[in-house]
Motif scaffolding. Structure first.
Motif, PDB file in Angstrom:
ATOM      1  N   GLN A  30      78.469  38.057  42.019  1.00 53.22           N
ATOM      2  CA  GLN A  30      77.520  37.025  41.592  1.00 53.22           C
ATOM      3  C   GLN A  30      78.052  36.191  40.430  1.00 53.22           C
ATOM      4  O   GLN A  30      77.361  35.306  39.941  1.00 53.22           O
ATOM      5  N   THR A  63      78.126  26.453  37.299  1.00 52.20           N
ATOM      6  CA  THR A  63      77.087  26.425  38.337  1.00 52.20           C
ATOM      7  C   THR A  63      76.423  27.779  38.524  1.00 52.20           C
ATOM      8  O   THR A  63      75.362  27.852  39.140  1.00 52.20           O
ATOM      9  N   ARG A  64      77.035  28.842  38.001  1.00 50.73           N
ATOM     10  CA  ARG A  64      76.450  30.174  38.092  1.00 50.73           C
ATOM     11  C   ARG A  64      77.016  31.011  36.957  1.00 50.73           C
ATOM     12  O   ARG A  64      77.901  30.560  36.219  1.00 50.73           O
ATOM     13  N   TRP A  98      75.125  32.857  30.954  1.00 53.30           N
ATOM     14  CA  TRP A  98      74.098  33.337  31.880  1.00 53.30           C
ATOM     15  C   TRP A  98      72.916  32.363  31.898  1.00 53.30           C
ATOM     16  O   TRP A  98      72.325  32.091  30.858  1.00 53.30           O
TER      17      TRP A  98
END
Length: 284
Positions: A30, A63-64, A98
């Motif tokens: 992730q 983007t993440r 995050w």
């Protein structure tokens, strides 16, 4: 849970994103993982990429969740702009960006949750540490690691926390002298696998960030208080060297304030984190 290092991997070997991801699975799927040889500050680098617009932007926009690891930081920072000194292979210096769905005020107490994640991970490697409010990890009473969290909003209005962490592995004597205070090293881990340690830390941080976003600080309070370095000790709260409060450290409350018993018959006072210092009171 406990972990063992592969005996064949010395700490001097360069960190690699692929091995960190392997040891951080499944949570690492992730997260984007990047390793650089040297930078000024991993926190500053990630903060600069949060406001970046467009897929072709340089540096690329985040983007993440993203982990940025530096073998060496030349301008690392701690709380209140204090310098964090490091040397190649002497420390783990990294930042995790995050994104959170909630408002900025929902991040109150996040450094405490991060401290719990670090302490519980190190315990799995047989390294017992304690937590000093609001953002330090101690070993044998000396600073082993520190946390610096900075926040920013993206163009889409999402709130990002950039979690900077520095963990001493084997700080050389010349840097220890520059720091001018006692610091701790993970000397038992100095010849071991930093990729494994960082991968397991990443997995733990990912799990704890998800738990923090879902449940808030409340689920970390009891865990933090079990690891409280100064529980029951007389401490002083300092502001630029001036004593603001003195009393018995009791622990933290549900929003991360330090509870201080200043008088046996009084209600404990709650101390908010800020540009203040916490010290154990010197014996008379």
């Amino acid at each position: 849970m406990s972990f063992q290092f592969p005996a064949s991997q010395p700490s001097a070997t360069h960190l690699t994103a692929a091995r960190i991801a392997t040891f951080g699975a499944p949570q690492s799927d992730q997260i984007d993982i990047e390793v650089v040889a040297e930078t000024g500050s991993t926190n500053a680098d990630l903060l600069a990429r949060i406001g970046t617009v467009g897929a072709d932007s340089m540096p690329p926009a985040l983007t993440r969740p993203t982990l940025l690891v530096a073998e060496t930081q030349t301008a690392g920072r701690g709380r209140a702009g204090r310098a964090w000194l490091s040397a190649p292979s002497a420390a783990l210096t990294f930042s995790l960006a995050w994104p959170f769905e909630g408002p900025l005020q929902g991040l109150v107490g996040l450094p405490l949750a991060v401290g719990v994640a670090i302490a519980e991970t190190l315990a799995g490697f047989g390294v017992d540490v304690q937590l000093k409010w609001p953002n330090d990890i101690l070993r044998f009473g000396s600073k082993l690691a520190g946390v610096l969290i900075e926040t920013a909003s993206s163009a889409q209005g999402k709130v990002w926390a950039v979690i900077g962490i520095g963990i001493n592995i084997a700080i050389p004597d010349e840097i220890r002298q520059q720091i001018g205070r006692d610091i701790a090293n993970l000397q038992a881990l100095a010849a071991q696998d930093r990729d494994l340690l960082l991968g397991v830390l990443l997995s733990s941080l990912t799990h704890n960030m998800q738990q923090f976003e879902r449940d808030g600080l409340a689920v970390f309070v009891e865990r933090w208080n079990r690891l409280h370095a100064y529980a029951g000790q007389t401490v002083v709260i300092l502001d630029h060297g001036k004593v603001l409060h003195e009393g018995t450290a009791l622990g933290i409350d549900r929003i991360g304030r330090l509870l201080l018993q200043t008088d046996k018959d009084s209600t404990p006072i709650a101390i908010m984190a800020g540009d203040i210092s916490l010290r154990v009171k010197d014996p008379e």
